[in-house]
Design a protein around this motif. Structure first.
Motif, short mmCIF file in Angstrom:
data_model
loop_
_atom_site.label_atom_id
_atom_site.label_comp_id
_atom_site.label_asym_id
_atom_site.label_seq_id
_atom_site.Cartn_x
_atom_site.Cartn_y
_atom_site.Cartn_z
N LEU A 145 0.83 -1.22 0.00
CA LEU A 145 0.00 0.00 0.00
C LEU A 145 0.86 1.26 0.00
O LEU A 145 0.49 2.27 -0.59
CB LEU A 145 -0.95 0.00 1.20
N SER A 146 2.01 1.19 0.68
CA SER A 146 2.85 2.40 0.76
C SER A 146 3.39 2.76 -0.63
O SER A 146 3.66 3.92 -0.90
CB SER A 146 3.98 2.21 1.76
N ALA A 147 3.52 1.73 -1.47
CA ALA A 147 3.99 2.01 -2.84
C ALA A 147 2.88 2.75 -3.59
O ALA A 147 3.13 3.64 -4.41
CB ALA A 147 4.34 0.71 -3.54
N LYS A 148 1.63 2.38 -3.27
CA LYS A 148 0.48 2.99 -3.95
C LYS A 148 0.26 4.44 -3.50
O LYS A 148 0.03 5.33 -4.30
CB LYS A 148 -0.75 2.14 -3.59
N PHE A 149 0.35 4.64 -2.16
CA PHE A 149 0.11 5.99 -1.63
C PHE A 149 1.43 6.69 -1.35
O PHE A 149 1.70 7.15 -0.25
CB PHE A 149 -0.69 5.94 -0.33
N ARG A 150 2.28 6.74 -2.31
CA ARG A 150 3.63 7.30 -2.14
C ARG A 150 3.57 8.73 -1.59
O ARG A 150 2.81 9.55 -2.09
CB ARG A 150 4.34 7.29 -3.48
N LYS A 151 4.32 8.99 -0.54
CA LYS A 151 4.34 10.33 0.07
C LYS A 151 5.76 10.88 -0.03
O LYS A 151 6.71 10.13 -0.26
CB LYS A 151 3.97 10.23 1.55
N LYS A 152 5.88 12.19 0.23
CA LYS A 152 7.22 12.79 0.16
C LYS A 152 8.12 12.24 1.26
O LYS A 152 9.28 11.95 1.07
CB LYS A 152 7.11 14.31 0.30
N SER A 153 7.51 12.11 2.49
CA SER A 153 8.33 11.57 3.58
C SER A 153 7.79 10.18 3.99
O SER A 153 6.65 9.84 3.69
CB SER A 153 8.31 12.52 4.76
N ALA A 154 8.64 9.45 4.70
CA ALA A 154 8.28 8.07 5.07
C ALA A 154 7.27 8.07 6.23
O ALA A 154 7.23 8.98 7.04
CB ALA A 154 9.54 7.33 5.48
N THR A 155 6.46 7.01 6.28
CA THR A 155 5.52 6.82 7.39
C THR A 155 6.23 6.06 8.51
O THR A 155 6.93 5.08 8.25
CB THR A 155 4.29 5.99 6.90
N ASN A 156 6.04 6.53 9.75
CA ASN A 156 6.69 5.87 10.89
C ASN A 156 6.01 4.55 11.21
O ASN A 156 4.78 4.48 11.25
CB ASN A 156 6.61 6.77 12.13
N VAL A 157 6.82 3.51 11.48
CA VAL A 157 6.23 2.24 11.90
C VAL A 157 6.96 1.69 13.12
O VAL A 157 8.16 1.90 13.32
CB VAL A 157 6.25 1.16 10.77
N LEU A 158 6.15 0.99 13.93
CA LEU A 158 6.69 0.19 15.04
C LEU A 158 6.42 -1.26 14.67
O LEU A 158 5.42 -1.55 14.00
CB LEU A 158 5.93 0.49 16.34
N LEU A 159 7.27 -2.17 15.10
CA LEU A 159 6.97 -3.59 14.93
C LEU A 159 6.45 -4.11 16.27
O LEU A 159 7.12 -3.95 17.30
CB LEU A 159 8.22 -4.36 14.51
N ARG A 160 5.24 -4.67 16.24
CA ARG A 160 4.69 -5.21 17.49
C ARG A 160 5.18 -6.65 17.66
O ARG A 160 4.98 -7.49 16.79
CB ARG A 160 3.15 -5.16 17.47
N VAL A 161 5.80 -6.90 18.80
CA VAL A 161 6.47 -8.18 19.03
C VAL A 161 5.64 -9.06 19.96
O VAL A 161 4.98 -8.57 20.88
CB VAL A 161 7.86 -7.94 19.69
#
Ligand SMILES: Cc1ncc(COP(=O)(O)O)c(C=O)c1O
Length: 367
Positions: free
Chosen positions: A21-37
């Motif tokens: 989806l991030s490839a589809k909704f390409r933004k100028k800056s990156a979206t922050n992600v956390l990995l839930r463990v």
């Protein structure tokens, strides 16, 4: 992704979906992600952490990092998250320290994680004193063993099984009193000493390594919030001569079927001249459905005087995990209306919850 909101990624599948989806909704800056463990292996605990349906397996975090490596310009790993279904500060502390090696793994791959989110699950104490809980508990256990008169509806033992003079099984209830709740509970977690770090606490380790600690308290944030109020429809005797106070509510308006609200409700008597009974009257609060199981409480509550139809019974501190969790319109009995009560200039005001739009007061408004 479209709104650039921080995402806490819950599984490898979800991560793959987010990458697409991030490839589809390409933004100028990156979206922050956390990995839930999830699936921590606790060397320090006798038992392994509980199974969970949420989170990426601890051992699979390497795979998640590999997936993220290829799309750094779209997704920015800012750290790790977990939320454990446990009230043990030790289990949470061990999970937190297990995440430290995930930070190392990530740093080795040139990510720059700076956040550890340890979720919620901070204990809450519903009672003022320890003995209020321990005395009722001991009395109920004694009754479950048959050593004294029953204290629960039809011998309900809340998961405990009497077996040759001892109780087996586990008591299926939230512990309504805890000496270490809320902020103290958090303190206990972060004071835990990290293994192999010369007595360094989690708090110190986080500070020294520039890692922000995030928390997501749910229940603890709602401490002392919410009342559930019911009107007494009738007071009657059961076929076993137990006193039933029948309310215009059903059990699900207060709690899940398999849980119990052990905190005594407050009864607002219309007629204060009814003499006090000595000893206090044991009652069960019953609901308004046609089911035998629709008892609002399955343990006895001891009241100073019997209520009458029209009196109000008020269950307190019910916002977190009680009032909203299982409310249903079974047999067309409506879900209780919810009102918001707020402090006005001179008195309290109220509005139906659906019409209540709180706004944050500015300092000038308050003055
Ligand atoms: C991810 C996450 N964070 C925080 C919470 C809040 O938990 P608690 O109400 O036990 O503090 C929950 C509750 O299920 C949760 O799933």
């Amino acid at each position: 992704l479209q709104q650039h909101i921080l995402l806490s990624i819950d599984s490898l599948e979800e991560l793959q979906q987010v990458i697409q989806l991030s490839a589809k909704f390409r933004k100028k800056s990156a979206t922050n992600v956390l990995l839930r463990v999830a699936g921590f292996k606790n060397r320090q605990l006798k038992h392994q952490g509980k199974a969970s349906r949420f989170g990426i397996k601890y051992d699979d975090i390497g795979q998640a990092l590999d997936l993220l490596e290829d799309c750094r310009e779209r997704l920015k790993l800012i750290g790790f998250a977990f939320h454990l279904d446990t009230v043990s500060p030790l289990e949470k502390a061990i999970a937190a320290q297990s995440c430290f090696s995930l930070f190392e793994q990530a740093l080795e791959k040139d990510f720059e994680p700076t956040v550890l989110n340890i979720g919620g699950g901070f204990k809450l104490s519903y009672l003022a004193r320890a003995d209020e809980w321990s005395q009722y508990n001991s009395a109920m256990r004694e009754a479950a063993l048959g050593a004294s008169a029953p204290l629960t509806w039809q011998g309900n033992t809340f998961g405990l099984v009497p077996d040759k003079g001892v109780l087996r099984g586990s008591f299926n209830s939230y512990s309504f009193y805890d000496s270490c709740a809320g902020a103290d509970f958090l303190n206990e977690i972060i004071s835990h000493q990290v293994e192999d770090q010369n007595g360094l606490s989690i708090a110190r380790f986080l500070r020294d390594n520039g890692i922000e600690l995030w928390v997501e308290p749910g229940r603890a944030l709602l401490d002392q919030v919410g009342l559930t109020v019911a009107r007494v429809n009738s007071v009657r005797q059961s076929s076993q001569d137990e006193t039933l106070v029948c309310l215009n509510m059903k059990r699900q308006d207060l709690c899940f079927i398999d849980q119990e609200m052990f905190v005594d409700p407050i009864v607002l008597y219309q007629d204060q001249s009814v003499p006090l009974s000595q000893p206090e009257q044991p009652v069960y609060f019953a609901g308004n459905l046609c089911l035998e199981s629709d008892l609002v409480t399955r343990h006895q509550t001891f009241l100073p005087r019997l209520p009458s139809p029209g009196d109000l019974v008020v269950f307190v501190n019910t916002a977190g995990y009680f009032m909203d969790f299982s409310a249903s319109e079974a047999i067309m009995q409506p879900i209780a209306r919810k009102v918001a009560v707020f402090r006005g200039n001179k008195s309290f005001g109220w509005a139906l919850d659906e019409n209540y739009y709180p706004w944050l007061e500015t300092t000038e408004e308050r003055q």
